[in-house]
Design an enzyme around this catalytic site. Structure first.
Site, PDB file in Angstrom:
ATOM      1  N   SER A 191       0.854  -1.193   0.000  1.00 32.41           N
ATOM      2  CA  SER A 191       0.000   0.000   0.000  1.00 32.41           C
ATOM      3  C   SER A 191       0.891   1.244   0.000  1.00 32.41           C
ATOM      4  O   SER A 191       1.686   1.421  -0.914  1.00 32.41           O
ATOM      5  CB  SER A 191      -0.954  -0.022   1.194  1.00 32.41           C
ATOM      6  N   ASP A 224      -8.313  -5.542  -5.672  1.00 34.49           N
ATOM      7  CA  ASP A 224      -7.986  -4.472  -4.721  1.00 34.49           C
ATOM      8  C   ASP A 224      -9.013  -3.336  -4.813  1.00 34.49           C
ATOM      9  O   ASP A 224      -9.115  -2.681  -5.843  1.00 34.49           O
ATOM     10  CB  ASP A 224      -6.573  -3.947  -5.027  1.00 34.49           C
ATOM     11  N   HIS A 258      -6.811  -5.688  -0.982  1.00 36.85           N
ATOM     12  CA  HIS A 258      -5.736  -4.729  -0.787  1.00 36.85           C
ATOM     13  C   HIS A 258      -4.672  -5.317   0.143  1.00 36.85           C
ATOM     14  O   HIS A 258      -4.837  -5.340   1.351  1.00 36.85           O
ATOM     15  CB  HIS A 258      -6.292  -3.432  -0.208  1.00 36.85           C
TER      16      HIS A 258
END
Ligand SMILES: [Ca+2]
Length: 527
Positions: A185, A403, A442
């Site tokens: 991320s 995601d 994610h």
């Protein structure tokens, strides 16, 4: 041009900060004595041995069980307005693998990543993490503090890395044999930033679900919120209908990859139109109203320049709407649930310096150009990775095809752009490999296999020259592995061999499929 200038300035500043005044230790300094360590620009606040057993990191609710380590708590101040807290954890000599792992952050951070440090320590690594120069996820930290924004954007990781290596040398008597960076991320953003801006920092870098196209990502969030909310700020698609959408998408597109397994292998091949769920008579929980259909279409479509029609940022993939119970496993956390656009603070505190800035005044054309001209250091989208390749660095990137936070199409577009710049796929793969995880959310979670050991693969590549051809991933339900599957080297995909369980990785091959037809490339950013 502006970015180059900023980087040049930092490169000019940083080396002078770290001309260490202490003599190189040969036998190593005892842990507690590291409190007296002198590194210009860095204050060691404390250094102490933490015995094996339970350890509760500052601010944590739960204790961890850890092996013994030397814990060094420091602050770096590369500018007069900087306050970059970082910790270095070093295993005792007999447990140390001789290597260093820097770990990345999430969101706008403001917190040291203790769980990732714990994972590194348990593998025998000396490790470090930083709060990126401010406390908390609130973006107000940068209001009136441009240097703190630079610290967050890229400087803190570099400063942490250089200082940590010196701390390790002082304690152990030598620099780490290898240095790795591991992040997902924002950590993926940091990973790519390190490869681009400070190629000497790390021998191997893992970039997971990278939010590195940061400026356009932020414009994408703003646009997504606007097209999915009523004027009163309430979401057009109620949370309960998102799983209805995912269910219909999976039903429509699961088989496109030849296997009905609940996973859409490549959402770019899925063209499910939410109009198929249009309510025939009145609204009910199993269908979408016309405004809800429209909102879903716009989420998939992404952001385009209204004047030129040029794509600005990718839409979110089909299958990412809501595949789990947590808000992060759906469009809720970053788009639907927030009462105002996610990361609107970017515009208020970073770009326009106006806490009252009204998102209704956004000009997608003018304001994007302004942001990319003014804050280029906030993104990490350079596609020329020659310096990292030249120093022998290896970069392993992965992302989830489902995601709901960082659109994977944007990650694919970046890799494709690097391939083009670096002389083609084969040449790029020599130092930069990309793995897509079908059905992964994610950084983790989702219907697809999403647990894998990227660091072990990278170690093999860096230390043994064995480049990863695939990563074997597992899917867990209630702590039990119920499916394994290879994540293939992009652009290959995993295909069942036709015999044996479809829940076992060994029964899959990585194959090259025919190229996509009619798939438009989305978003390129300033690449
Ligand atoms: Ca499937």
């Amino acid at each position: 041009m502006a970015r180059r200038l900023v980087v040049a300035l930092v490169v000019a500043i940083v080396p002078t900060l770290f001309e260490v005044t202490t003599p190189a230790a040969s036998a190593g300094t005892a842990c507690a004595s590291l409190a007296a360590l002198t590194i210009p620009g860095v204050s060691v606040r404390s250094a102490a041995v933490v015995p094996a057993g339970p350890f509760t990191p500052p601010g944590a609710r739960q204790e961890m069980t850890l092996p013994a380590f030397c814990r060094i708590d420091s602050v770096a101040r590369p500018t007069s307005d900087s306050e970059i807290k970082f910790e270095v954890w070093i295993p005792p000599a007999e447990a140390w693998n001789g290597k260093f792992e820097g770990v990345g952050n999430g969101g706008y951070s403001g917190a040291i990543g203790y769980p990732a440090m714990a994972a590194a320590l348990r593998r025998g690594y000396a490790t470090a993490s930083t709060d990126t120069g401010h406390a908390g996820d609130d973006m107000k930290f940068a209001q009136g503090h441009p240097e703190k924004l630079v610290d967050w954007a890229y400087r803190s990781i570099h400063v942490m890395t250089e200082a940590s290596k010196l701390v390790v040398r002082d304690h152990t008597g030598r620099f780490p044999d290898r240095a790795y960076f591991n992040g997902c991320s924002s950590g993926g953003h940091q990973a790519l930033s390190e490869a681009q801006r400070f190629p000497d920092d790390y021998d191997g870098i893992i970039a997971g679900d990278p939010a590195h196209n940061r400026i356009r990502q932020t414009f994408g969030f703003l646009h997504a919120w606007i097209v999915t909310h009523h004027k009163d700020g309430s979401p057009i698609i109620p949370a309960a209908k998102l799983p209805v959408l995912t269910k219909a998408v999976v039903e429509a597109c699961d088989s496109l990859d030849g296997l009905r397994d609940g996973i859409i292998d490549d959402p770019r091949r899925c063209h499910f139109d939410p109009g198929r769920l249009l309510c025939r008579a009145g609204d009910d929980s199993s269908c979408l109203t016309a405004p809800q259909v429209d909102a879903a279409r716009k989420m998939y479509e992404g952001l385009k320049n209204p004047r030129t029609g040029e794509p600005i940022f990718a839409g979110w993939p089909r299958g990412s709407e809501a595949f789990g119970d947590n808000a992060i496993q759906s469009w809720r956390q970053y788009v639907m649930d927030p009462p105002e656009p996610m990361r609107v603070g970017f515009f208020r505190y970073f770009l326009f310096h106006d806490p009252n800035w009204d998102w209704k005044t956004i000009d997608w054309d003018r304001d994007l150009a302004y942001a990319e001209q003014k804050l280029p250091f906030m993104s990490a989208v350079e596609r020329d990775l020659s310096a990292f390749r030249k120093r022998g660095g290896k970069l392993l990137m992965y992302t989830g095809w489902a995601d709901p936070v960082v659109p994977p199409q944007d990650t694919v577009a970046y890799y494709d752009a690097v391939v083009k710049t670096m002389g083609g796929l084969e040449k790029t793969r020599e130092f930069y490999r990309f793995f897509l995880a079908p059905g992964m959310g994610h950084c983790s979670g989702g219907p697809g296999p999403n647990q894998f050991d990227a660091l072990a693969a990278l170690e093999q590549w860096v230390e043994k020259g064995v480049a990863p051809e695939k990563l074997v991933a597992s899917h867990n339900t209630n702590g039990r592995v119920d499916r394994t599957r290879p994540l293939c080297l992009y652009p290959q995909v995993a295909r069942w061999k036709g015999t044996g369980s479809t829940d076992e990785a060994a029964n899959f091959s990585c194959v090259t499929e025919a190229p996509l037809n009619g798939v438009r490339r989305t978003t390129s950013g300033t690449r």
